[in-house]
Design a protein around this motif. Sequence first.
Motif, PDB file in Angstrom:
ATOM      1  N   GLY A  11       0.789  -1.218   0.000  1.00  0.00           N
ATOM      2  CA  GLY A  11       0.000   0.000   0.000  1.00  0.00           C
ATOM      3  C   GLY A  11       0.822   1.270   0.000  1.00  0.00           C
ATOM      4  O   GLY A  11       0.276   2.356  -0.022  1.00  0.00           O
ATOM      5  N   LYS A  12       2.134   1.193   0.037  1.00  0.00           N
ATOM      6  CA  LYS A  12       2.993   2.366   0.050  1.00  0.00           C
ATOM      7  C   LYS A  12       3.688   2.492  -1.292  1.00  0.00           C
ATOM      8  O   LYS A  12       3.965   1.517  -1.953  1.00  0.00           O
ATOM      9  CB  LYS A  12       4.063   2.259   1.142  1.00  0.00           C
ATOM     10  CG  LYS A  12       3.512   2.124   2.531  1.00  0.00           C
ATOM     11  CD  LYS A  12       4.630   1.954   3.512  1.00  0.00           C
ATOM     12  CE  LYS A  12       4.100   1.680   4.909  1.00  0.00           C
ATOM     13  NZ  LYS A  12       5.150   1.413   5.854  1.00  0.00           N
ATOM     14  N   GLU A  13       3.974   3.722  -1.703  1.00  0.00           N
ATOM     15  CA  GLU A  13       4.720   3.924  -2.929  1.00  0.00           C
ATOM     16  C   GLU A  13       6.197   3.979  -2.585  1.00  0.00           C
ATOM     17  O   GLU A  13       6.615   4.690  -1.683  1.00  0.00           O
ATOM     18  CB  GLU A  13       4.298   5.220  -3.618  1.00  0.00           C
ATOM     19  CG  GLU A  13       2.961   5.107  -4.286  1.00  0.00           C
ATOM     20  CD  GLU A  13       2.642   6.329  -5.107  1.00  0.00           C
ATOM     21  OE1 GLU A  13       3.442   7.273  -5.108  1.00  0.00           O
ATOM     22  OE2 GLU A  13       1.588   6.328  -5.742  1.00  0.00           O
ATOM     23  N   ASN A  14       6.987   3.237  -3.325  1.00  0.00           N
ATOM     24  CA  ASN A  14       8.421   3.189  -3.143  1.00  0.00           C
ATOM     25  C   ASN A  14       9.064   3.644  -4.444  1.00  0.00           C
ATOM     26  O   ASN A  14       8.797   3.073  -5.480  1.00  0.00           O
ATOM     27  CB  ASN A  14       8.864   1.762  -2.786  1.00  0.00           C
ATOM     28  CG  ASN A  14      10.334   1.654  -2.534  1.00  0.00           C
ATOM     29  OD1 ASN A  14      10.981   2.640  -2.208  1.00  0.00           O
ATOM     30  ND2 ASN A  14      10.876   0.476  -2.688  1.00  0.00           N
ATOM     31  N   ILE A  15       9.901   4.672  -4.402  1.00  0.00           N
ATOM     32  CA  ILE A  15      10.534   5.173  -5.614  1.00  0.00           C
ATOM     33  C   ILE A  15      11.987   4.728  -5.626  1.00  0.00           C
ATOM     34  O   ILE A  15      12.758   5.029  -4.725  1.00  0.00           O
ATOM     35  CB  ILE A  15      10.459   6.709  -5.692  1.00  0.00           C
ATOM     36  CG1 ILE A  15       9.000   7.152  -5.728  1.00  0.00           C
ATOM     37  CG2 ILE A  15      11.193   7.203  -6.917  1.00  0.00           C
ATOM     38  CD1 ILE A  15       8.808   8.635  -5.692  1.00  0.00           C
ATOM     39  N   MET A  16      12.328   3.961  -6.671  1.00  0.00           N
ATOM     40  CA  MET A  16      13.709   3.534  -6.851  1.00  0.00           C
ATOM     41  C   MET A  16      14.331   4.478  -7.855  1.00  0.00           C
ATOM     42  O   MET A  16      13.781   4.697  -8.922  1.00  0.00           O
ATOM     43  CB  MET A  16      13.773   2.108  -7.392  1.00  0.00           C
ATOM     44  CG  MET A  16      13.275   1.070  -6.447  1.00  0.00           C
ATOM     45  SD  MET A  16      13.521  -0.565  -7.116  1.00  0.00           S
ATOM     46  CE  MET A  16      15.292  -0.698  -7.015  1.00  0.00           C
ATOM     47  N   ALA A  56      16.826  -0.988 -10.925  1.00  0.00           N
ATOM     48  CA  ALA A  56      16.282   0.196 -11.587  1.00  0.00           C
ATOM     49  C   ALA A  56      16.263   0.012 -13.104  1.00  0.00           C
ATOM     50  O   ALA A  56      15.294   0.392 -13.775  1.00  0.00           O
ATOM     51  CB  ALA A  56      17.095   1.430 -11.213  1.00  0.00           C
ATOM     52  N   MET A  57      17.312  -0.578 -13.651  1.00  0.00           N
ATOM     53  CA  MET A  57      17.356  -0.836 -15.093  1.00  0.00           C
ATOM     54  C   MET A  57      16.258  -1.827 -15.491  1.00  0.00           C
ATOM     55  O   MET A  57      15.590  -1.651 -16.501  1.00  0.00           O
ATOM     56  CB  MET A  57      18.724  -1.383 -15.505  1.00  0.00           C
ATOM     57  CG  MET A  57      19.841  -0.383 -15.383  1.00  0.00           C
ATOM     58  SD  MET A  57      19.646   1.025 -16.464  1.00  0.00           S
ATOM     59  CE  MET A  57      19.945   0.275 -18.044  1.00  0.00           C
ATOM     60  N   HIS A  58      16.075  -2.866 -14.680  1.00  0.00           N
ATOM     61  CA  HIS A  58      15.034  -3.861 -14.941  1.00  0.00           C
ATOM     62  C   HIS A  58      13.656  -3.201 -14.915  1.00  0.00           C
ATOM     63  O   HIS A  58      12.824  -3.437 -15.810  1.00  0.00           O
ATOM     64  CB  HIS A  58      15.112  -4.982 -13.898  1.00  0.00           C
ATOM     65  CG  HIS A  58      14.063  -6.018 -14.061  1.00  0.00           C
ATOM     66  ND1 HIS A  58      12.873  -5.968 -13.382  1.00  0.00           N
ATOM     67  CD2 HIS A  58      14.012  -7.131 -14.844  1.00  0.00           C
ATOM     68  CE1 HIS A  58      12.126  -7.000 -13.731  1.00  0.00           C
ATOM     69  NE2 HIS A  58      12.801  -7.725 -14.616  1.00  0.00           N
ATOM     70  N   ASN A  59      13.408  -2.382 -13.907  1.00  0.00           N
ATOM     71  CA  ASN A  59      12.115  -1.711 -13.795  1.00  0.00           C
ATOM     72  C   ASN A  59      11.886  -0.752 -14.959  1.00  0.00           C
ATOM     73  O   ASN A  59      10.768  -0.628 -15.462  1.00  0.00           O
ATOM     74  CB  ASN A  59      12.002  -0.973 -12.469  1.00  0.00           C
ATOM     75  CG  ASN A  59      11.884  -1.913 -11.300  1.00  0.00           C
ATOM     76  OD1 ASN A  59      11.533  -3.079 -11.448  1.00  0.00           O
ATOM     77  ND2 ASN A  59      12.212  -1.435 -10.116  1.00  0.00           N
ATOM     78  N   ASN A  60      12.952  -0.053 -15.366  1.00  0.00           N
ATOM     79  CA  ASN A  60      12.855   0.869 -16.491  1.00  0.00           C
ATOM     80  C   ASN A  60      12.489   0.110 -17.771  1.00  0.00           C
ATOM     81  O   ASN A  60      11.597   0.510 -18.513  1.00  0.00           O
ATOM     82  CB  ASN A  60      14.178   1.624 -16.662  1.00  0.00           C
ATOM     83  CG  ASN A  60      14.081   2.728 -17.677  1.00  0.00           C
ATOM     84  OD1 ASN A  60      13.044   3.335 -17.844  1.00  0.00           O
ATOM     85  ND2 ASN A  60      15.176   2.983 -18.365  1.00  0.00           N
ATOM     86  N   LEU A  61      13.169  -0.986 -18.029  1.00  0.00           N
ATOM     87  CA  LEU A  61      12.890  -1.795 -19.211  1.00  0.00           C
ATOM     88  C   LEU A  61      11.478  -2.366 -19.160  1.00  0.00           C
ATOM     89  O   LEU A  61      10.754  -2.371 -20.163  1.00  0.00           O
ATOM     90  CB  LEU A  61      13.912  -2.923 -19.340  1.00  0.00           C
ATOM     91  CG  LEU A  61      13.744  -3.839 -20.540  1.00  0.00           C
ATOM     92  CD1 LEU A  61      13.836  -3.065 -21.848  1.00  0.00           C
ATOM     93  CD2 LEU A  61      14.792  -4.941 -20.504  1.00  0.00           C
TER      94      LEU A  61
END
Length: 102
Positions: A11-16, A56-61
């Motif tokens: 339920g929380k937003e986490n920014i990488m 972060a690269m994985h999430n970006n892709l």
Amino acid sequence: MEMNRKNKEEGKENIMSVTDETIARINELYRKSKNEGLTNEEAMEQAQLRKEYVQAMHNNLRGILDNVQVQNPDGSIEKLKSKKKKQKNKKIKRWKIENGKK
């Protein structure tokens, strides 16, 4: 170079994010490891920074691929489908055929 991805976690937003400073620190630790070696704390920091960078690269892709659309020969446009979903559907269909279910 700034990469951000919002993840919902409990339920929380986490920014990488990976900033230019983070990349510079990864490179600095790499050069130091080649020249004089790293302390245990620096080696742990390097491993953590690399892990964050790869994530972060994985999430970006993943974010890019989630927004890819394909135009079919008939002119219709549809979202790119996950290969995992296709494989799962094939397994389900095969199971239904093997077990005489519709």
